[in-house]
Design a protein around this motif. Structure first.
Motif: not given
Length: 158
Positions: A106-112, A145-147, A151-152
């Protein structure tokens, strides 16, 4: 004098490690290096990406600003020296449970998504890393999808 005694006991109970040091076997360094890797696939770490990385690491790992900066510097160096993802993913597999590995993805998706765009290279790296971390495709896609929706994915629904 009291501070000296406090410091002595803090060092004694932490095994002599400085709490801001990030050794090669620290799962936080492995997670941060993977985050740096996906953030820099399209270029160097931009100011926006660096700020997002700083915020994520500080918040998720409960670090102060100095320790967060130290972790980022160590992660950039670790990513630069790495030949593949295995050294990071194998450490994360040994250190984290399913939920912990899901949080890393999830944190990696936030970075992407920090720069607002997802390239096919970033998507491919996310697929490979999630696979190495035993995060099922269904969960990887749901986290994406959430990121993407803002959404967190790490917030627990109340």
């Amino acid at each position: 004098m009291f501070n000296d005694i406090k410091t002595f006991f803090a060092e004694l109970t932490s095994g002599g490690k400085h709490p801001a040091r990030f050794e090669a076997d620290d799962y936080r360094l492995a997670a941060a290096a993977l985050m740096v890797h996906v953030a820099t696939l399209d270029a160097n770490l931009s100011d926006v990406e660096r700020e997002k990385l700083h915020t994520l690491l500080k918040t998720r790992f409960a670090l102060d600003d100095a320790a967060t900066d130290e972790l980022i510097d160590a992660a950039v160096a670790a990513d630069r020296d790495a030949v593949d993802f295995y050294q990071f993913t194998s450490l994360l597999m040994r250190s984290l449970d399913d939920e912990g590995r899901r949080k890393v993805v999830a944190m990696m998706w936030e970075m992407v998504f920090a720069d607002g765009d997802v390239t096919e290279f970033e998507d491919n790296v996310m697929w490979r890393v999630a696979d190495l971390l035993a995060v099922p495709n269904r969960e990887r896609i749901e986290l994406k999808r959430e990121v993407a929706a803002g959404r967190d994915p790490l917030d627990d629904p109340a």
